[in-house]
Design an enzyme around this catalytic site. Sequence first.
Site, short mmCIF file in Angstrom:
data_model
loop_
_atom_site.label_atom_id
_atom_site.label_comp_id
_atom_site.label_asym_id
_atom_site.label_seq_id
_atom_site.Cartn_x
_atom_site.Cartn_y
_atom_site.Cartn_z
N ASN A 143 38.80 -28.42 57.04
CA ASN A 143 39.46 -27.20 56.54
C ASN A 143 39.76 -26.21 57.66
OD1 ASN A 143 38.99 -28.28 54.04
ND2 ASN A 143 38.05 -26.44 53.19
N ASP A 162 41.73 -22.51 58.32
CA ASP A 162 42.46 -21.31 57.92
C ASP A 162 42.52 -20.29 59.06
OD1 ASP A 162 43.78 -19.36 56.57
OD2 ASP A 162 42.17 -18.83 55.21
N ASP A 216 41.11 -24.26 46.81
CA ASP A 216 40.02 -24.07 47.77
C ASP A 216 39.00 -23.08 47.18
OD1 ASP A 216 38.74 -24.31 50.25
OD2 ASP A 216 39.85 -22.62 51.13
N ASP A 243 33.18 -24.65 43.80
CA ASP A 243 32.16 -24.28 44.77
C ASP A 243 30.98 -23.63 44.05
OD1 ASP A 243 30.56 -23.35 46.75
OD2 ASP A 243 32.11 -22.20 47.81
P1 13P Z 1 37.89 -21.41 58.83
O1 13P Z 1 37.60 -19.98 58.52
O2 13P Z 1 36.99 -21.93 59.90
O3 13P Z 1 39.32 -21.65 59.14
O4 13P Z 1 37.54 -22.26 57.52
C1 13P Z 1 38.48 -22.38 56.48
C2 13P Z 1 37.90 -22.99 55.25
O5 13P Z 1 36.83 -23.57 55.24
C3 13P Z 1 38.69 -22.87 54.03
O6 13P Z 1 38.00 -23.36 52.92
O1 G3H Z 2 37.34 -20.33 53.02
C1 G3H Z 2 38.12 -19.40 52.78
C2 G3H Z 2 39.51 -19.44 53.26
O2 G3H Z 2 39.59 -19.07 54.62
C3 G3H Z 2 40.37 -18.61 52.38
O3 G3H Z 2 40.20 -17.26 52.63
O4 G3H Z 2 39.74 -16.26 50.40
O5 G3H Z 2 40.68 -14.88 52.28
O6 G3H Z 2 42.10 -16.58 51.15
P1 G3H Z 2 40.71 -16.17 51.54
ZN ZN Z 3 35.88 -23.07 53.01
#
Ligand code: 13P
Ligand code: G3H
Ligand code: ZN
Length: 309
Positions: A254, A256, A82, A104
């Site tokens: 996505n 998280d 990601d 990205d």
């Molecule tokens: P959220 O913060 O909305 O869960 O998005 C997660 C995301 O895009 C990870 O790449």
């Molecule tokens: O888009 C980002 C995700 O929520 C991952 O977050 O970089 O804190 O692991 P992180």
């Molecule tokens: Zn993201």
Amino acid sequence: MPLVSTKEMFEKAYKGGYAIGAFNVNNMEIIQGIVDAGKEEQAPLILQVSAGARKYAKHVYLVKLVEAALEDSDLPIALHLDHGDSFELCKDCVDGGFTSVMIDGSKYEYKENVALTKKVVEYAHAHGVVVEAELGRLAGVEDDVKVSDKDALFTDPEQAAEFVAATGVDSLAIAIGTSHGAYKFKGDPYLDFERLEKVGKLLPGFPIVLHGASSVLPEFVKKCNEFGGNIPGAKGVPEEMLHKAAGMAVCKINIDTDLRLAMTASIREVLMQNPAEFDPRKYLGPGRDAIKAMVQHKIKDVLGCSHKI
Ligand code: 13P
Ligand code: G3H
Ligand code: ZN
């Protein structure tokens, strides 16, 4: 079953009018909660690892945990990087067993984004790995924002089509109003569905990705705040909007923040109600259960990918 690519998942999702959930993973309990939900719903899964997750847990631990998930289930699972921010990070993940990577380059100028994405696509494709890229700025936009501001931030559909042709990328994250984290909208939630429709028309059959797609479910925010937390004003993307996007060109959604909130709310509850508790299994276990229930709801009621394996 070995790890799969997202290619077939997306082909089926596009035709079927649903989306696959891409869930961020950082530790064993999060992976187990997601995979248990996938097993109940017989749903394909994308487990995604950010640079931060890789730093926190180490590449090898996450890969081995995902290998354990494959042994523990008969689900099609893709392992995805990601927000890869460099060729080197993407290469490490391609070489290290991932079946999909995201480069990205959205913070760069268009030409630089194309050049970087193309370089990753060449390497990844030569190794049988698919690539997601991003075009546009993923920032929250206020209700009263001028159309010209939206045009500056959001993905230009014509440029998206040009970008895909120029890079050979396999999927594209676009900006239509979502943003990362728990504070997505100050006013009413808004997604530019017209723009998404235009992208879909210019790129028929091509899988679009929606980042920043957590709904920031009020029940978890409320519970966090009830048990000593302080996250006022959090607001996410309404689930009906995600469901609508999943029926259009969006094949990957996505999530998280919703995982973080579900887990944290439940851990806060256990620890506040049992201040004498210090066995990690007694709070991580309920955290894992909360993730399972939340992911099952997303799969079944929002993404529409139950029984699509
Ligand atoms: P959220 O913060 O909305 O869960 O998005 C997660 C995301 O895009 C990870 O790449
Ligand atoms: O888009 C980002 C995700 O929520 C991952 O977050 O970089 O804190 O692991 P992180
Ligand atoms: Zn993201």
